[in-house]
Design a protein around this motif. Structure first.
Motif, PDB file in Angstrom:
ATOM      1  N   PHE A 205       0.901  -1.365  -0.158  1.00 30.62           N
ATOM      2  CA  PHE A 205       0.265  -0.318  -0.239  1.00 30.62           C
ATOM      3  C   PHE A 205       0.529   1.046  -0.347  1.00 30.62           C
ATOM      4  O   PHE A 205       0.252   2.461  -0.642  1.00 30.62           O
ATOM      5  CB  PHE A 205      -1.167  -0.112   0.987  1.00 30.62           C
ATOM      6  N   LEU A 206       2.072   1.117   0.457  1.00 29.64           N
ATOM      7  CA  LEU A 206       2.860   2.557   0.682  1.00 29.64           C
ATOM      8  C   LEU A 206       3.299   2.659  -1.475  1.00 29.64           C
ATOM      9  O   LEU A 206       3.408   1.649  -1.832  1.00 29.64           O
ATOM     10  CB  LEU A 206       4.270   2.035   1.050  1.00 29.64           C
ATOM     11  N   PRO A 207       3.667   4.002  -1.765  1.00 29.57           N
ATOM     12  CA  PRO A 207       4.321   4.179  -3.147  1.00 29.57           C
ATOM     13  C   PRO A 207       5.731   3.121  -3.461  1.00 29.57           C
ATOM     14  O   PRO A 207       6.375   3.263  -4.460  1.00 29.57           O
ATOM     15  CB  PRO A 207       4.656   5.328  -3.281  1.00 29.57           C
ATOM     16  N   ARG A 208       6.581   2.402  -2.309  1.00 24.77           N
ATOM     17  CA  ARG A 208       7.444   2.097  -2.757  1.00 24.77           C
ATOM     18  C   ARG A 208       7.922   0.780  -1.649  1.00 24.77           C
ATOM     19  O   ARG A 208       7.169   0.069  -0.436  1.00 24.77           O
ATOM     20  CB  ARG A 208       7.955   2.778  -2.438  1.00 24.77           C
ATOM     21  N   ILE A 209       9.053   0.018  -1.794  1.00 26.41           N
ATOM     22  CA  ILE A 209       9.031  -1.184  -1.303  1.00 26.41           C
ATOM     23  C   ILE A 209      10.347  -0.751  -0.272  1.00 26.41           C
ATOM     24  O   ILE A 209      10.886   0.005  -0.958  1.00 26.41           O
ATOM     25  CB  ILE A 209       9.810  -2.412  -2.029  1.00 26.41           C
ATOM     26  N   PHE A 232       5.245  -6.170  -9.286  1.00 26.76           N
ATOM     27  CA  PHE A 232       4.837  -5.198  -8.105  1.00 26.76           C
ATOM     28  C   PHE A 232       3.847  -3.947  -8.223  1.00 26.76           C
ATOM     29  O   PHE A 232       3.884  -3.543  -9.430  1.00 26.76           O
ATOM     30  CB  PHE A 232       6.211  -4.358  -7.956  1.00 26.76           C
ATOM     31  N   HIS A 233       2.918  -3.996  -7.112  1.00 35.30           N
ATOM     32  CA  HIS A 233       1.765  -3.439  -7.661  1.00 35.30           C
ATOM     33  C   HIS A 233       2.074  -2.901  -6.452  1.00 35.30           C
ATOM     34  O   HIS A 233       1.627  -2.893  -5.049  1.00 35.30           O
ATOM     35  CB  HIS A 233      -0.122  -4.258  -7.392  1.00 35.30           C
ATOM     36  N   LEU A 234       2.160  -0.948  -6.675  1.00 30.91           N
ATOM     37  CA  LEU A 234       2.688   0.152  -5.473  1.00 30.91           C
ATOM     38  C   LEU A 234       1.787   0.692  -4.731  1.00 30.91           C
ATOM     39  O   LEU A 234       0.514   0.678  -5.971  1.00 30.91           O
ATOM     40  CB  LEU A 234       3.194   0.441  -5.651  1.00 30.91           C
ATOM     41  N   ASP A 235       1.344   1.719  -4.734  1.00 28.78           N
ATOM     42  CA  ASP A 235       0.504   2.455  -3.849  1.00 28.78           C
ATOM     43  C   ASP A 235      -1.240   1.276  -4.235  1.00 28.78           C
ATOM     44  O   ASP A 235      -1.694   2.245  -4.390  1.00 28.78           O
ATOM     45  CB  ASP A 235       0.351   3.387  -4.947  1.00 28.78           C
ATOM     46  N   THR A 236      -1.330   0.677  -3.924  1.00 31.52           N
ATOM     47  CA  THR A 236      -2.608  -0.528  -3.580  1.00 31.52           C
ATOM     48  C   THR A 236      -3.253  -1.475  -2.513  1.00 31.52           C
ATOM     49  O   THR A 236      -2.072  -1.995  -1.793  1.00 31.52           O
ATOM     50  CB  THR A 236      -2.097  -1.975  -5.195  1.00 31.52           C
ATOM     51  N   LYS A 237      -4.140  -1.167  -2.071  1.00 27.54           N
ATOM     52  CA  LYS A 237      -4.814  -1.907  -1.063  1.00 27.54           C
ATOM     53  C   LYS A 237      -5.755  -3.219  -1.533  1.00 27.54           C
ATOM     54  O   LYS A 237      -6.495  -2.449  -1.954  1.00 27.54           O
ATOM     55  CB  LYS A 237      -5.866  -0.423  -0.680  1.00 27.54           C
ATOM     56  N   VAL A 238      -5.095  -4.165  -0.800  1.00 29.89           N
ATOM     57  CA  VAL A 238      -5.916  -5.196  -0.257  1.00 29.89           C
ATOM     58  C   VAL A 238      -7.443  -4.673   0.370  1.00 29.89           C
ATOM     59  O   VAL A 238      -7.762  -4.319   1.626  1.00 29.89           O
ATOM     60  CB  VAL A 238      -5.300  -6.306  -0.664  1.00 29.89           C
ATOM     61  N   LYS A 255      -3.343   2.882  -7.542  1.00 29.97           N
ATOM     62  CA  LYS A 255      -2.795   3.367  -7.705  1.00 29.97           C
ATOM     63  C   LYS A 255      -4.292   4.706  -7.731  1.00 29.97           C
ATOM     64  O   LYS A 255      -5.077   6.188  -6.870  1.00 29.97           O
ATOM     65  CB  LYS A 255      -1.918   4.201  -8.510  1.00 29.97           C
ATOM     66  N   ASP A 256      -4.193   4.529  -9.098  1.00 25.14           N
ATOM     67  CA  ASP A 256      -5.495   5.655  -9.433  1.00 25.14           C
ATOM     68  C   ASP A 256      -7.198   5.067  -9.384  1.00 25.14           C
ATOM     69  O   ASP A 256      -7.755   5.183  -9.816  1.00 25.14           O
ATOM     70  CB  ASP A 256      -5.630   5.871 -10.981  1.00 25.14           C
ATOM     71  N   GLY A 257      -7.402   4.913  -7.953  1.00 25.63           N
ATOM     72  CA  GLY A 257      -8.447   3.980  -7.675  1.00 25.63           C
ATOM     73  C   GLY A 257      -9.155   2.898  -8.686  1.00 25.63           C
ATOM     74  O   GLY A 257      -9.861   2.515  -8.421  1.00 25.63           O
TER      75      GLY A 257
END
Ligand code: FAD
Ligand code: NAD
Length: 466
Positions: A205-209, A232-238, A255-257
């Motif tokens: 969920f953060l923009p980087r690892i 990797f899927h960053l800025d992403t919330k399960v 990231k963009d919803g």
């Protein structure tokens, strides 16, 4: 009732090391562990089995993808996962057995069972056969560690949705492995299964690892892991995980919803760990904890309950085995009336991927965010002879020093041997050394450690091979 100077509950790196140090200092010591082997999370289901699998899977990936470039021709590279897992278990057995040996050697009395503090000065051990043994204790050290954090909508079932413990023992390589969390656990275990053939998708969920490191380390590590096949899927919330039979449907918001969905045969939840007293401290004891559930201690590891101390993952600070060990030593020394001390500013942090990432002290990003005037020196491994000769040319060393005094403030390293290389910087920092001290130290040639010296020279713009 048997009586001890020190009774320690929990035989992880914090507890068993505290036991050895207490016994060395002449204190009559007992150690209680509820599992049937000593060594704690680290030896049984953490540091050691993960490193054994990282080592084996690295050999496999080398044989499959890189050996030919060295002129080493292997007819057919196959995977015998059963043997790989047995080797890992054997390594764990050797080390947990080694801890048992150390307890005997140091005359620490070991009890297997559930430890509970009945009241200040008294601990009971509830054994598997139902019997209860009570111990008298002048001092009690809680070293019960931590447990994985769950996602409220995805309770691990041990089969499809798993924690790190199950991810160390999959009986077959997953086809699609979703890892939630790009911290040390997610990346290390993601690497293992990616090397062995799984399609690994890491959702963070953060923009980087590995956000605890500088951004340039995160970016370089991500690039290397992508080359290993990880996505990797960053800025992403399960937001949801539905399990149907042996498969999971993971739904996340990107990231963009936009909505992302994955189908996986295994999902690893690796979103951090939380402290746990494992039932050793009943409510009635009134043990004080902070807002994160960590047991509150003073500088001498004393809790609010007289005669009760706490160390390791259970208290504030990085949840790392070497930090727990140092807590254990210092706590035992303080109980014995000596001057125990841990320098928490110099606890190295390491991720054992390929390449490895290691850091100590202040990062460049954190220094700048704090408005601290620093100078940095960076040296790339592609200009280091040993790195080129040994397929280790990806990565760099970065040294961070105080702009005025040149005092070393930190280092960040990404290299296949970063875990070993960081130790030199820790030592120099422990002695309050400067970048100049590091730069003027003779390093063997050709070695990867020469890059550390060059990075220290680069602090003053005078690296030789840059
Ligand atoms: P633990 O090791 O968790 O030990 C606590 C012990 O207390 C356990 O054995 C538990 O069974 C016992 N216990 C709990 N309650 C009771 C009770 N009531 N009675 C009796 N016994 C009890 N750290 C690193 O530094 N390097 C690494 O490479 C690394 N890799 C890791 C990989 C994984 C997959 C995981 C999960 C962790 C890793 N860690 C690593 C973190 C490391 O394992 C912990 O920081 C470390 O084990 C903490 O030590 P501890 O002694 O505080 O607690
Ligand atoms: P971590 O805190 O290192 O990483 C967790 C990651 O998950 C973070 O990047 C966080 O942003 C992300 N995250 C949290 N909630 C999320 C969510 N809902 N969706 C997506 N991402 C989410 O924790 P970990 O990797 O689980 O490791 C636990 C502990 O064990 C750490 O303290 C770590 O230091 C220790 N450990 C150390 C090592 C090592 O030293 N090499 C190896 C393994 C574990």
């Amino acid at each position: 009732m048997p009586s001890f100077d020190v009774v320690i509950i929990g035989a992880g790196p914090g507890g068993y090391v505290a036991a050895i140090r207490s016994a060395q200092l002449g204190l009559k010591t007992a150690l209680i562990e509820r599992e049937n082997a000593l060594g704690g999370t680290c030896l049984r289901v953490g540091c050691i089995p993960s490193k054994a699998l990282l080592n084996s899977s690295h050999h496999y990936a080398f044989a499959k993808h890189e050996a030919a470039a060295h002129g080493v021709l292997l007819d057919k590279v196959g995977l015998d996962l059963g043997t790989m897992l047995k080797r890992k278990d054997k390594t764990v057995g050797q080390l947990t057995g080694g801890v048992a040996f150390l307890m005997k050697k140091n005359k620490v009395t070991t009890f297997f069972g559930h430890g509970v503090i009945e009241k200040a000065g008294q601990v009971s051990v509830r054994k598997a056969d139902g019997s209860i043994e009570s111990l008298e204790a002048k001092h009690i050290i809680l070293a019960t560690g931590s447990v994985p954090i769950d996602l409220p909508f995805a309770k691990p079932d041990g089969k499809v949705i798993v924690t790190s413990t199950e991810a160390l023992s999959f009986e077959k390589v997953p086809e699609n492995f979703v890892v939630i969390g790009a911290g040390a656990i997610g990346l290390e275990l993601g690497s293992v299964w990616a090397r062995l053939g799984a399609q690994v998708d890491v959702v963070e969920f953060l923009p980087r690892i590995v956000a605890g490191f500088d951004a340039d380390i995160s970016a370089a590590l991500q690039k290397s892991l992508q080359a290993e096949g990880m996505r990797f899927h960053l800025d992403t919330k399960v937001k949801e995980i539905r399990v149907t039979g042996s498969r999971a449907h993971v739904v996340a918001t990107g990231k963009d919803g936009q909505e992302l969905s994955f189908v996986a045969d295994r999902v690893l939840v690796a979103v951090g760990r939380k402290p746990s007293h494992g039932g050793a401290a009943p409510e009635a004891l009134g043990l004080a904890v902070d807002e994160k559930g960590r047991v509150k201690v003073d500088h001498h590891f004393r809790t609010n309950v007289p005669g009760v101390y706490a160390i390791g993952d259970l208290i504030a600070g990085p949840m790392l085995a070497h930090k727990a060990e140092e807590d254990g030593v210092a706590c035992a020394e303080l109980i014995a009336g000596k001057a125990g001390h841990v320098n928490y500013d110099l606890v190295p942090s390491i991720v054992y991927t390929h390449p490895e990432a290691a850091s100590v002290g202040l990062g460049e990003d954190a220094a700048k965010a704090a408005g601290r005037a620093v100078k940095t020196g960076k040296f790339l491994y592609r200009a280091n002879g040993r790195a080129l000769a040994s397929d280790s040319a990806d990565g760099f060393v970065k040294i961070i020093a105080d702009a005025k005094t040149d005092r070393l403030l930190g280092a960040q390293i990404i290299s296949p041997a970063a875990s070993e290389l960081i130790a030199e910087v820790v030592s120099v920092m422990e002695f309050h050394g400067s970048a100049e001290d590091l730069a003027r130290t003779v390093h063997g040639h050709p070695t990867l450690s020469e890059a550390t010296k060059e990075a220290a020279l680069a602090v003053d713009g005078r690296a030789i091979h840059a």
